[in-house]
Design a protein around this motif. Structure first.
Motif, PDB file in Angstrom:
ATOM      1  N   SER A  31     -61.127  13.105   4.568  1.00 29.87           N
ATOM      2  CA  SER A  31     -60.548  11.763   4.552  1.00 29.87           C
ATOM      3  C   SER A  31     -59.487  11.626   5.643  1.00 29.87           C
ATOM      4  N   ARG A  32     -58.735  12.699   5.901  1.00 28.84           N
ATOM      5  CA  ARG A  32     -57.733  12.639   6.963  1.00 28.84           C
ATOM      6  C   ARG A  32     -58.402  12.409   8.317  1.00 28.84           C
ATOM      7  N   GLU A  33     -59.490  13.110   8.569  1.00 31.15           N
ATOM      8  CA  GLU A  33     -60.213  12.923   9.828  1.00 31.15           C
ATOM      9  C   GLU A  33     -60.830  11.528   9.902  1.00 31.15           C
ATOM     10  N   ALA A  34     -61.378  11.062   8.798  1.00 28.52           N
ATOM     11  CA  ALA A  34     -61.993   9.733   8.787  1.00 28.52           C
ATOM     12  C   ALA A  34     -60.946   8.643   9.005  1.00 28.52           C
ATOM     13  N   LEU A  35     -59.755   8.827   8.440  1.00 30.98           N
ATOM     14  CA  LEU A  35     -58.679   7.863   8.663  1.00 30.98           C
ATOM     15  C   LEU A  35     -58.255   7.832  10.125  1.00 30.98           C
ATOM     16  N   ASP A  36     -58.213   8.997  10.757  1.00 30.15           N
ATOM     17  CA  ASP A  36     -57.831   9.048  12.172  1.00 30.15           C
ATOM     18  C   ASP A  36     -58.829   8.300  13.044  1.00 30.15           C
ATOM     19  N   ARG A  37     -60.112   8.335  12.649  1.00 31.67           N
ATOM     20  CA  ARG A  37     -61.156   7.701  13.457  1.00 31.67           C
ATOM     21  C   ARG A  37     -61.357   6.227  13.139  1.00 31.67           C
ATOM     22  N   ALA A  38     -61.026   5.819  11.935  1.00 34.31           N
ATOM     23  CA  ALA A  38     -61.389   4.481  11.466  1.00 34.31           C
ATOM     24  C   ALA A  38     -60.630   3.390  12.210  1.00 34.31           C
ATOM     25  N   GLN A  39     -61.360   2.408  12.674  1.00 36.09           N
ATOM     26  CA  GLN A  39     -60.761   1.233  13.288  1.00 36.09           C
ATOM     27  C   GLN A  39     -60.594   0.090  12.293  1.00 36.09           C
ATOM     28  N   THR A  40     -61.394   0.109  11.249  1.00 38.46           N
ATOM     29  CA  THR A  40     -61.346  -0.935  10.221  1.00 38.46           C
ATOM     30  C   THR A  40     -61.513  -0.283   8.848  1.00 38.46           C
ATOM     31  N   PRO A  41     -61.122  -0.979   7.777  1.00 36.58           N
ATOM     32  CA  PRO A  41     -61.384  -0.442   6.442  1.00 36.58           C
ATOM     33  C   PRO A  41     -62.862  -0.139   6.204  1.00 36.58           C
ATOM     34  N   GLN A  42     -63.737  -0.980   6.738  1.00 31.25           N
ATOM     35  CA  GLN A  42     -65.169  -0.761   6.557  1.00 31.25           C
ATOM     36  C   GLN A  42     -65.615   0.543   7.204  1.00 31.25           C
ATOM     37  N   ASN A  43     -65.041   0.877   8.370  1.00 31.11           N
ATOM     38  CA  ASN A  43     -65.370   2.148   9.027  1.00 31.11           C
ATOM     39  C   ASN A  43     -65.078   3.322   8.101  1.00 31.11           C
ATOM     40  N   PHE A  44     -63.886   3.312   7.523  1.00 31.87           N
ATOM     41  CA  PHE A  44     -63.488   4.422   6.659  1.00 31.87           C
ATOM     42  C   PHE A  44     -64.367   4.485   5.414  1.00 31.87           C
ATOM     43  N   TYR A  45     -64.588   3.347   4.800  1.00 28.38           N
ATOM     44  CA  TYR A  45     -65.408   3.288   3.594  1.00 28.38           C
ATOM     45  C   TYR A  45     -66.813   3.830   3.862  1.00 28.38           C
ATOM     46  N   ASP A  46     -67.414   3.371   4.940  1.00 29.46           N
ATOM     47  CA  ASP A  46     -68.769   3.809   5.263  1.00 29.46           C
ATOM     48  C   ASP A  46     -68.820   5.303   5.534  1.00 29.46           C
ATOM     49  N   GLU A  47     -67.820   5.828   6.218  1.00 25.82           N
ATOM     50  CA  GLU A  47     -67.812   7.252   6.554  1.00 25.82           C
ATOM     51  C   GLU A  47     -67.680   8.116   5.301  1.00 25.82           C
ATOM     52  N   MET A  48     -66.796   7.746   4.388  1.00 30.71           N
ATOM     53  CA  MET A  48     -66.614   8.558   3.187  1.00 30.71           C
ATOM     54  C   MET A  48     -67.840   8.498   2.280  1.00 30.71           C
ATOM     55  N   LEU A  49     -68.484   7.345   2.202  1.00 35.86           N
ATOM     56  CA  LEU A  49     -69.705   7.275   1.393  1.00 35.86           C
ATOM     57  C   LEU A  49     -70.856   8.017   2.055  1.00 35.86           C
ATOM     58  N   ARG A  50     -70.841   8.097   3.372  1.00 39.13           N
ATOM     59  CA  ARG A  50     -71.859   8.902   4.047  1.00 39.13           C
ATOM     60  C   ARG A  50     -71.638  10.384   3.776  1.00 39.13           C
ATOM     61  N   LEU A  51     -70.388  10.814   3.801  1.00 38.18           N
ATOM     62  CA  LEU A  51     -70.076  12.224   3.560  1.00 38.18           C
ATOM     63  C   LEU A  51     -70.265  12.611   2.091  1.00 38.18           C
ATOM     64  N   TYR A  52     -70.002  11.678   1.176  1.00 37.18           N
ATOM     65  CA  TYR A  52     -70.027  11.986  -0.260  1.00 37.18           C
ATOM     66  C   TYR A  52     -70.878  10.948  -0.998  1.00 37.18           C
ATOM     67  N   PRO A  53     -72.174  10.949  -0.741  1.00 35.21           N
ATOM     68  CA  PRO A  53     -73.039   9.911  -1.330  1.00 35.21           C
ATOM     69  C   PRO A  53     -73.246  10.061  -2.827  1.00 35.21           C
ATOM     70  N   HIS A  54     -72.978  11.229  -3.377  1.00 35.71           N
ATOM     71  CA  HIS A  54     -73.277  11.472  -4.782  1.00 35.71           C
ATOM     72  C   HIS A  54     -72.053  11.398  -5.689  1.00 35.71           C
ATOM     73  N   TRP A 112     -62.603   2.075  -1.398  1.00 36.64           N
ATOM     74  CA  TRP A 112     -62.433   0.779  -0.750  1.00 36.64           C
ATOM     75  C   TRP A 112     -60.988   0.279  -0.834  1.00 36.64           C
ATOM     76  N   TYR A 113     -60.352   0.358  -2.029  1.00 35.05           N
ATOM     77  CA  TYR A 113     -58.981  -0.145  -2.057  1.00 35.05           C
ATOM     78  C   TYR A 113     -58.033   0.784  -1.307  1.00 35.05           C
ATOM     79  N   GLY A 114     -58.379   2.068  -1.218  1.00 32.95           N
ATOM     80  CA  GLY A 114     -57.607   2.952  -0.348  1.00 32.95           C
ATOM     81  C   GLY A 114     -57.754   2.571   1.106  1.00 32.95           C
ATOM     82  N   ALA A 115     -58.978   2.226   1.509  1.00 35.03           N
ATOM     83  CA  ALA A 115     -59.226   1.814   2.887  1.00 35.03           C
ATOM     84  C   ALA A 115     -58.460   0.533   3.224  1.00 35.03           C
TER      85      ALA A 115
END
Length: 282
Positions: free
Chosen positions: A239-262, A270-273
């Motif tokens: 999540s720390r790496e994803a936050l560093d890369r994210a330009q928008t909340p949607q970027n972060f949300y999509d990345e974390m769900l891609r990494l942890y789909p289950h 989403w509310y964290g993003a």
């Protein structure tokens, strides 16, 4: 010497009146794990339910155990771990509730500000009146039928002043919200050094070398395997790496769900993003 045992009850999350995911689905609270540690005659409940429906289910669970409830221990101040304790104990009069001083301070804030700003708006009419009936852990400590139950002060994890309960005789750690298991982690309070403090708390739990690790929020049916310690750590690092890369909340949300789909319950992602990335954008 008595051999302690434990069992858990995972309570489903509850749909919230406010907030929705990008898909339009309503926010849902995280599944809540309650732990009953039992001896031959008595038992200790770790954390408590918070809605009327959960309280009714837990009441039956405790009665079906056939044990005398000796006390309740609260791991931390988030309302979903204790707001229903007073209502629950109407059926178990005289049972004390214990918490550390740090947790008690958080509970006092949650009972007033937390309810007004979040709980009664998100779950209107579902949570009973709740005063802070907990008292400090006795100076002599906690035990169940002669076996020690040790509060472990962890500091900040997904909120301030959290603890775990360590049962050395069976190498059980009831980790509260310091460890998650198959559920998305609540990152809302990880800013301003909170994530690093959480990582340090995970190291403390790992140093206990537990055989069983009960997470405060876990997917139903997930085993209490110590591997969830490293999984919780890795989620924070990712999540720390994803936050560093994210330009928008949607970027972060999509990345974390891609990494942890289950993992269950994407609401905190989403509310964290929205807070961690959205406020940064502003």
């Amino acid at each position: 010497m008595v051999q302690l045992t434990y069992e858990t009850l995972v309570l489903d999350g509850t749909a919230r009146a406010e907030g929705q995911l990008p898909t339009g689905e309503r926010f849902v609270t995280s599944p809540l794990t309650l732990t009953l540690i039992s001896g031959e005659r008595d038992a200790v409940l770790v954390d408590a339910p918070y809605t009327f429906g959960q309280i009714a289910r837990v009441r039956g669970w405790l009665e079906d155990s056939g044990k005398r409830l000796a006390f309740i221990y609260i791991t931390h101040g988030h309302g979903d771990h204790w707001l229903g304790a007073e209502e629950l104990l109407k059926d178990f009069p005289g049972v004390p509730v214990y918490a550390t001083e740090g947790t008690l301070a958080m509970m006092r804030t949650e009972a007033v500000d937390g309810r007004a700003q979040f709980w009664d708006r998100s779950l209107p009419g579902l949570i009973p009146p709740s005063s802070v009936i907990a008292q400090p852990v006795p100076v002599e400590g906690l035990c169940l039928e002669g076996e020690a139950l040790e509060p472990i002060v962890l500091g900040h994890t997904d909120t301030d002043d959290t603890t775990a309960l360590w049962v050395p005789s069976i190498r059980l750690v009831v980790a509260g919200d310091a460890i998650y298991n198959g559920a998305h982690q609540m990152l809302l309070e990880t800013g301003n050094g909170g994530l690093e403090a959480w990582l340090a708390a995970i190291d403390v739990i790992e140093s206990l070398d537990p055989l069983h690790v009960v997470s405060g929020h876990k997917a139903p049916g997930a085993p209490d395997d110590p591997r969830c310690i490293q999984e919780t750590r890795q989620y924070l690092l990712d999540s720390r790496e994803a936050l560093d890369r994210a330009q928008t909340p949607q970027n972060f949300y999509d990345e974390m769900l891609r990494l942890y789909p289950h993992r269950v319950n994407a609401s905190p992602v989403w509310y964290g993003a929205l807070s961690l990335v959205g406020n940064r954008e502003a």
